[in-house]
Design an enzyme around this catalytic site. Structure first.
Site, PDB file in Angstrom:
ATOM      1  N   ASP A  93       0.832  -1.196   0.000  1.00 13.83           N
ATOM      2  CA  ASP A  93       0.000   0.000   0.000  1.00 13.83           C
ATOM      3  C   ASP A  93       0.867   1.247   0.000  1.00 13.83           C
ATOM      4  O   ASP A  93       0.672   2.148  -0.816  1.00 13.83           O
ATOM      5  CB  ASP A  93      -0.923   0.003   1.218  1.00 13.83           C
ATOM      6  CG  ASP A  93      -1.834   1.231   1.244  1.00 13.83           C
ATOM      7  OD1 ASP A  93      -2.407   1.558   0.176  1.00 13.83           O
ATOM      8  OD2 ASP A  93      -1.978   1.859   2.306  1.00 13.83           O
ATOM      9  N   ASN A 121       0.493  -7.951  -7.330  1.00 11.26           N
ATOM     10  CA  ASN A 121      -0.495  -8.137  -6.257  1.00 11.26           C
ATOM     11  C   ASN A 121      -1.536  -9.208  -6.535  1.00 11.26           C
ATOM     12  O   ASN A 121      -2.060  -9.828  -5.598  1.00 11.26           O
ATOM     13  CB  ASN A 121      -1.236  -6.812  -6.006  1.00 11.26           C
ATOM     14  CG  ASN A 121      -0.322  -5.703  -5.548  1.00 11.26           C
ATOM     15  OD1 ASN A 121       0.682  -5.951  -4.888  1.00 11.26           O
ATOM     16  ND2 ASN A 121      -0.664  -4.478  -5.900  1.00 11.26           N
ATOM     17  N   HIS A 222      11.104 -10.812   5.069  1.00  6.81           N
ATOM     18  CA  HIS A 222      11.072 -12.058   4.297  1.00  6.81           C
ATOM     19  C   HIS A 222      11.473 -13.267   5.139  1.00  6.81           C
ATOM     20  O   HIS A 222      11.679 -14.355   4.606  1.00  6.81           O
ATOM     21  CB  HIS A 222      11.978 -11.952   3.069  1.00  6.81           C
ATOM     22  CG  HIS A 222      11.322 -11.256   1.917  1.00  6.81           C
ATOM     23  ND1 HIS A 222      11.974 -10.945   0.743  1.00  6.81           N
ATOM     24  CD2 HIS A 222      10.047 -10.797   1.763  1.00  6.81           C
ATOM     25  CE1 HIS A 222      11.131 -10.337  -0.086  1.00  6.81           C
ATOM     26  NE2 HIS A 222       9.963 -10.231   0.525  1.00  6.81           N
TER      27      HIS A 222
END
Length: 362
Positions: A93, A121, A222
């Protein structure tokens, strides 16, 4: 006649002052759903917040953060992967049009290709339903007060706390407004590619006001979450001549998994559900999936940062908090260019107000 004229004049005045007829309004994409009418914010109609602030809703909706936290806890306890999805949702976002909840907008006739349908996305983002649940609860408690952009920020903060088992706790400033524009075409240019080299990554992060240290620190996210095989297929089979080649054991295991029909794998096979500094040890050992992660070893500057975070995990935790807050301040909308959405998936429909004034001569 004078008496009649006076009556008409009085009627005109009353009409001017009190006869405001509001037409029915509907949420974009839902033309038949009637919603309470409210005048839209206009540029300059209210003082925008100079800066985001911790406790922004203390006076207007004091339970706002607790309500979001409850929704996040329920989701993460059921599936820790949703926590990773919420952190990624915040990231995706903020990097496109700033932290304005544009990532949440659904396709409509007026906007057929929003961000969530962009290539980075589409069918890979998770957590939308958690934001919806939190927004529904907030609207019941304090209607039209809490922005969807702040809900995303709170949810990412709470997911971070839960996935780190309480190690990474921090306050998230709030006061964001929601954006009205969402374009799939803006996702590829603004979101880091899993195939990017260090130069491209550094340039992109700096364009968002984030430093090289912020980039390396935020990459630590990650350590949770999953990746699609298509995102690292170019690194399989392993190229032994590549100085940033994947560890041979991991490459062999991934080759089998992806060929067997599995479309996703965990970023971190050692502590897949925990937000910790294992990511940096994985980078050092060549046990990361993406080229963009391996790229951190392509310069002595970033390699030194990776080693530091691997050896001093508590320092990384502190820097991760600060980097999340800093990222949450990217291109924040105010009342001048944003709104508080009634539904997170659709922008507010404009309120149409018509004033009927009877002429004194009528």
């Amino acid at each position: 006649m004078a008496s009649g004229g006076s009556k008409l004049a009085a009627l005109a005045l009353l009409t001017l002052v009190g006869c405001v007829i509001r037409t029915c309004e509907a949420s974009y994409g839902h033309p038949n759903r009637l919603l309470p009418s409210r005048s839209p914010s206009l540029p300059g109609s209210g003082p925008p917040p100079a800066v985001l602030a911790v406790g922004h809703y203390n006076q207007t909706c004091y339970q706002a953060e607790q309500i979001v936290r409850a929704a996040v806890k329920k989701a993460v306890y059921a599936n820790r992967g949703i926590g990773a999805g919420l952190i990624r949702l915040f990231f995706h976002d903020c990097f496109v049009r700033g932290c304005d909840a544009s990532i949440l907008l659904d396709e409509t006739e007026a906007s057929p290709l929003p961000e969530k349908l962009g290539r980075p996305n589409y069918r890979s983002l998770r957590g939308f339903e958690v934001i919806d649940q939190a927004k529904t609860a907030l609207e019941k408690k304090c209607q039209g007060v809490v922005s969807c952009a702040d809900i995303i920020a709170f949810a990412a903060r709470d997911a971070t706390v839960l996935l780190s088992n309480g190690t990474v706790q921090f306050d998230m400033p709030s006061g964001r407004f929601d954006g009205r524009v969402s374009l799939a075409s803006e996702t590829l240019p603004n979101l880091p590619s899993p195939f990017a080299d260090l130069t491209k990554l550094r340039t992109l992060f700096e364009s968002k006001g984030l430093s090289l240290d912020d980039m390396v620190t935020l990459s630590g996210a990650h350590t949770v979450g999953i990746s699609h095989c298509s995102s690292f297929a170019g690194r399989l089979p392993r190229n032994a001549s590549d100085p940033m080649a994947m560890h041979s054991t991991l490459a062999g295991s991934l080759t089998k998994k992806c060929r067997s029909g599995s479309s996703t794998v965990d970023h971190d096979s050692k502590t897949p559900g925990d937000l910790d500094s294992q990511y940096y040890r994985n980078v050092l050992d060549g046990k990361v999936l993406l080229k963009s992660d391996a790229a951190l070893m392509s310069s002595s500057e970033t390699e030194a940062k990776v080693r530091f975070h691997a050896y001093y995990p508590w320092v990384w935790a502190g820097r991760f908090k600060a980097a999340m807050v800093k990222m949450g301040g990217i291109e924040v909308k105010t009342s001048a260019d944003g709104e508080i959405r009634r539904q997170c998936r659709f922008v507010n429909a404009p309120t149409i107000e018509r004033v009927y004034v009877l002429s004194a001569d009528s």
